[in-house]
Design a protein around this motif. Sequence first.
Motif, mmCIF file in Angstrom:
data_model
loop_
_atom_site.group_PDB
_atom_site.id
_atom_site.type_symbol
_atom_site.label_atom_id
_atom_site.label_comp_id
_atom_site.label_asym_id
_atom_site.label_seq_id
_atom_site.Cartn_x
_atom_site.Cartn_y
_atom_site.Cartn_z
ATOM 1 N N THR A 10 108.182 110.676 11.404
ATOM 2 C CA THR A 10 106.958 111.408 11.719
ATOM 3 C C THR A 10 107.306 112.559 12.658
ATOM 4 O O THR A 10 108.209 112.441 13.480
ATOM 5 N N THR A 11 106.583 113.661 12.541
ATOM 6 C CA THR A 11 106.820 114.813 13.414
ATOM 7 C C THR A 11 105.887 114.737 14.617
ATOM 8 O O THR A 11 104.667 114.645 14.463
ATOM 9 N N TYR A 24 112.470 110.024 14.751
ATOM 10 C CA TYR A 24 111.311 110.907 14.660
ATOM 11 C C TYR A 24 111.797 112.345 14.697
ATOM 12 O O TYR A 24 112.870 112.634 15.225
ATOM 13 N N THR A 25 110.994 113.227 14.150
ATOM 14 C CA THR A 25 111.264 114.647 14.283
ATOM 15 C C THR A 25 110.461 115.128 15.472
ATOM 16 O O THR A 25 109.246 114.938 15.520
ATOM 17 N N SER A 26 111.149 115.722 16.417
ATOM 18 C CA SER A 26 110.479 116.158 17.635
ATOM 19 C C SER A 26 110.425 117.687 17.682
ATOM 20 O O SER A 26 111.440 118.349 17.486
ATOM 21 N N LEU A 81 99.069 110.576 26.744
ATOM 22 C CA LEU A 81 97.991 110.730 25.774
ATOM 23 C C LEU A 81 98.618 110.998 24.410
ATOM 24 O O LEU A 81 99.445 111.903 24.267
ATOM 25 N N ILE A 82 98.232 110.214 23.430
ATOM 26 C CA ILE A 82 98.793 110.319 22.090
ATOM 27 C C ILE A 82 97.672 110.684 21.126
ATOM 28 O O ILE A 82 96.717 109.917 20.946
ATOM 29 N N PHE A 83 97.780 111.870 20.545
ATOM 30 C CA PHE A 83 96.795 112.381 19.591
ATOM 31 C C PHE A 83 97.397 112.302 18.190
ATOM 32 O O PHE A 83 98.532 112.734 17.969
ATOM 33 N N ARG A 84 96.641 111.770 17.237
ATOM 34 C CA ARG A 84 97.087 111.659 15.839
ATOM 35 C C ARG A 84 96.291 112.634 14.980
ATOM 36 O O ARG A 84 95.089 112.806 15.156
#
Length: 191
Positions: free
Chosen positions: A15-16, A41-43, A166-169
């Motif tokens: 996931t990016t 992961y792709t950062s 904070l993690i936004f999807r």
Amino acid sequence: MQATAWICENVPARTTILTEYWDDPLPLGGIAARGGCPLPYTSLTMDFHTLDTGERLEELLDAIQASDYIVLSSQRLYGSLLRSPQYFPLAGRYYQQLFAERLGFRLVAAPAVYPQWAGVTLLDNPRAGLPLSTPPLLVASRPAGLVLDLGRADESFTVYDHPQPLIFRRVERLSRAELESLIALTATENH
């Protein structure tokens, strides 16, 4: 470490993830037994300090469109950049739209550990005094029991002692034109 564990358990590999330069990128890498995440992961990393020093809107739009998640490790950047809107208007607009959940991303995790003393939770709010909306998840995740709301605590206390990642999807893919209309500065703002 709680945010890294949440990402490892809930975010698929490859996931990016868009992170911020100058803060600890999440998820932490390395050995899982040491709190790291073994999944690849792709950062993407954006330097929000320099968004307003040139024509960086296109780079920001590219990063948003390419990302599946946006992860803020702490309030280190939004907490300081939004307090100087005259120097960081584009970064300010980005954070305002992100927290209002208008960029196609929804806050899905906000792991927090608050200090406690004698059965009282000492709650600080790094967003106090900032022109930011409070996402519904933050309203719903207020600690239970007796809480002493301290308002905004010093950054050295909250960022280093108990940051609130904070993690936004991504929940909706907005067009580039839609994103630009939400983030770009008007002619009078871009002075």
